[in-house]
Design a protein around this motif. Structure first.
Motif, PDB file in Angstrom:
ATOM      1  N   PHE A 138      -0.557   4.656  -1.061  1.00  0.00           N
ATOM      2  CA  PHE A 138      -1.557   5.459  -1.106  1.00  0.00           C
ATOM      3  C   PHE A 138      -1.570   6.333  -1.958  1.00  0.00           C
ATOM      4  CE2 PHE A 138       0.031   3.848   3.584  1.00  0.00           C
ATOM      5  CZ  PHE A 138      -2.238   3.667   4.031  1.00  0.00           C
ATOM      6  N   ILE A 161      -6.303  10.951   1.988  1.00  0.00           N
ATOM      7  CA  ILE A 161      -4.807  10.833   1.756  1.00  0.00           C
ATOM      8  C   ILE A 161      -4.222  11.951   1.494  1.00  0.00           C
ATOM      9  CG2 ILE A 161      -4.054   9.555  -0.508  1.00  0.00           C
ATOM     10  CD1 ILE A 161      -5.062   7.321  -0.591  1.00  0.00           C
ATOM     11  N   ASN A 196      -6.851   4.925  -2.915  1.00  0.00           N
ATOM     12  CA  ASN A 196      -7.425   5.771  -2.425  1.00  0.00           C
ATOM     13  C   ASN A 196      -8.095   4.604  -1.031  1.00  0.00           C
ATOM     14  OD1 ASN A 196     -10.045   2.627  -3.214  1.00  0.00           O
ATOM     15  ND2 ASN A 196     -10.287   4.145  -4.785  1.00  0.00           N
ATOM     16  N   LEU A 197      -9.101   5.419  -0.573  1.00  0.00           N
ATOM     17  CA  LEU A 197      -9.002   3.856   1.003  1.00  0.00           C
ATOM     18  C   LEU A 197      -9.713   3.065   1.094  1.00  0.00           C
ATOM     19  CD1 LEU A 197      -8.092   6.633   3.592  1.00  0.00           C
ATOM     20  CD2 LEU A 197      -6.849   5.375   2.700  1.00  0.00           C
ATOM     21  N   TYR A 206     -10.096   0.141   3.253  1.00  0.00           N
ATOM     22  CA  TYR A 206      -9.838   0.281   4.658  1.00  0.00           C
ATOM     23  C   TYR A 206     -11.808   0.342   5.431  1.00  0.00           C
ATOM     24  CZ  TYR A 206      -4.426   0.529   3.896  1.00  0.00           C
ATOM     25  OH  TYR A 206      -3.895   0.483   3.915  1.00  0.00           O
ATOM     26  N   LYS A 236       0.415   9.908   1.418  1.00  0.00           N
ATOM     27  CA  LYS A 236       0.322   8.961   2.346  1.00  0.00           C
ATOM     28  C   LYS A 236      -0.961   9.535   2.936  1.00  0.00           C
ATOM     29  CE  LYS A 236       5.576   9.927   3.282  1.00  0.00           C
ATOM     30  NZ  LYS A 236       5.708  10.651   1.904  1.00  0.00           N
ATOM     31  N   LEU A 237      -0.913   8.329   3.716  1.00  0.00           N
ATOM     32  CA  LEU A 237      -2.280   7.684   5.027  1.00  0.00           C
ATOM     33  C   LEU A 237      -2.262   8.775   5.840  1.00  0.00           C
ATOM     34  CD1 LEU A 237      -5.296   6.672   6.106  1.00  0.00           C
ATOM     35  CD2 LEU A 237      -3.801   5.407   6.976  1.00  0.00           C
ATOM     36  N   GLU A 253       0.827  -1.296   0.094  1.00  0.00           N
ATOM     37  CA  GLU A 253      -0.269  -0.091  -0.013  1.00  0.00           C
ATOM     38  C   GLU A 253       0.946   1.289   0.138  1.00  0.00           C
ATOM     39  OE1 GLU A 253      -2.984   1.686  -0.635  1.00  0.00           O
ATOM     40  OE2 GLU A 253      -4.026   0.855   0.635  1.00  0.00           O
ATOM     41  N   ASP A 302       2.997   5.069   5.482  1.00  0.00           N
ATOM     42  CA  ASP A 302       2.970   5.086   4.619  1.00  0.00           C
ATOM     43  C   ASP A 302       4.250   3.862   3.676  1.00  0.00           C
ATOM     44  OD1 ASP A 302       3.664   6.104   1.217  1.00  0.00           O
ATOM     45  OD2 ASP A 302       5.365   6.998   1.909  1.00  0.00           O
TER      46      ASP A 302
END
Length: 335
Positions: free
Chosen positions: A11, A29, A14-15, A18, A37-38, A9, A180
């Motif tokens: 990032f 993100i 998209n998320l 999660y 990065k998240l 992952e 990340d």
């Protein structure tokens, strides 16, 4: 995707994979320090912000890696969970100021210094085979990044299956957390060396390196040694990068046990010496390199699974010393 890679992952999408809890703020993100990065941003210390991802746990020995930074005054936590969200292992950063702690559901916390506001690479080595154990490591140098230190001793855990990873904030604090380069994989081929192995000048394992991002669609990591080597192998193997900038042959000799061999590799590639040429005498380089090879062999890795690389020429380098080293490396590889 490589056969030994469960997921990777970065990032840069998209998320959707999660489950988010944004009751205390937001999860998103962001582009921070040159790459996506998240970000967990907690604005309400009474409620959490978290991002949870399910995955299928490999059987036997496997590794979790991720980059992490928590802001001063904030708290950032990573938890490994079972299928019903019971906590199996925890990495806690900031609940005690400037401290990282590692614990499992059967063994209490070990701690080390981790100053807020800096990135760390955090690595967990899990063995759910004969012994249910977890080892935790983090990058000990904020500049070179890849040189690792273990957090306490190896810890046992209850042996329950691990099914999820959760990053969360707090409780009891506000602020931001960045995540990340998340990887879950089984160990195979590890490479170790200096900044050339790390990927500079076009890439670095350090998440704040300026050349990490060309655009949101493409990263220089595609040109890093680990990615290139994986491509040469038909992309069937995730190649683990343990290069760290500034290292000399003696440094790799000192760190290879903690950085590579404790992580159960099947194969190891060593390319080092760029920082020694013209500085360290070749006799000392040979002594350290032979020690590296001996340690790899003592870990049960046989000769055809040990890859030795030569160093390349550059402007101003002592050509006599360079040729002497590369000639010796060639003979060492043959023998």
């Amino acid at each position: 995707m490589a056969n030994n890679l469960v997921f990777y992952e970065r990032f840069n999408g998209n998320l959707d994979a999660y489950v988010l809890d944004q009751s205390g703020g937001g999860a998103s993100i962001v582009t921070a320090d040159f790459s996506p990065k998240l970000q967990l941003s907690n604005t309400n210390s009474s409620n959490p912000v978290s991002a949870t991802r399910s995955f299928t746990e490999p059987t036997g020995k496997w590794i979790l890696e991720f980059d992490f930074k928590y802001a001063s005054g904030s708290i950032g936590v990573m938890e490994l969970l079972d299928s019903v969200n019971n906590i199996v292992a925890t990495i806690d950063c900031g609940s005690t100021a400037n401290i990282i702690s590692f614990s499992t559901n059967t063994v209490g916390a070990s701690t080390a210094t981790y100053t807020a506001g800096f990135y760390k690479q955090i690595i967990l080595v899990i063995d759910n085979g004969v012994a249910d154990t977890i080892k935790a490591y983090f990058s000990e140098n904020d500049d070179t990044y890849g040189s690792l230190a273990q957090i306490g001793a190896t810890k046992g855990y209850s042996g329950v299956g691990i099914a999820k990873i959760r990053w969360r904030s707090g409780p009891g604090a506000t602020g931001t957390v960045l995540v990340d380069e998340v990887k879950v994989y089984t160990p195979d081929l590890f490479i170790i060396g200096d900044s050339i192995t790390d990927g500079k000048a076009y890439w670095s394992t350090h998440p704040a390196f300026t050349n990490r991002l060309i655009s949101t669609a493409l990263s220089y990591e595609n040109y890093s040694p680990s990615h290139k080597l994986s491509s040469l192998m038909g992309s069937s193997v995730w190649v683990t990068n343990r290069g760290f900038g500034g290292s000399k042959v003696a440094d790799v000799d000192t760190k290879i046990q903690t950085v590579v061999l404790d992580h159960n590799p099947l194969r190891v590639s060593v390319t080092v010496g760029h920082n020694d040429i013209g500085v360290t005498g070749i006799t000392a380089m040979i002594t350290s390199f032979n020690s590296i090879v001996s340690k790899i062999q003592a870990a049960g890795i046989t000769g055809h699974n040990i890859i030795i690389g030569n160093v390349f020429s550059w402007s101003g380098v002592n050509q006599t010393a360079l040729k002497a080293w590369n000639n010796w490396v060639r003979e060492r590889a043959i023998n």
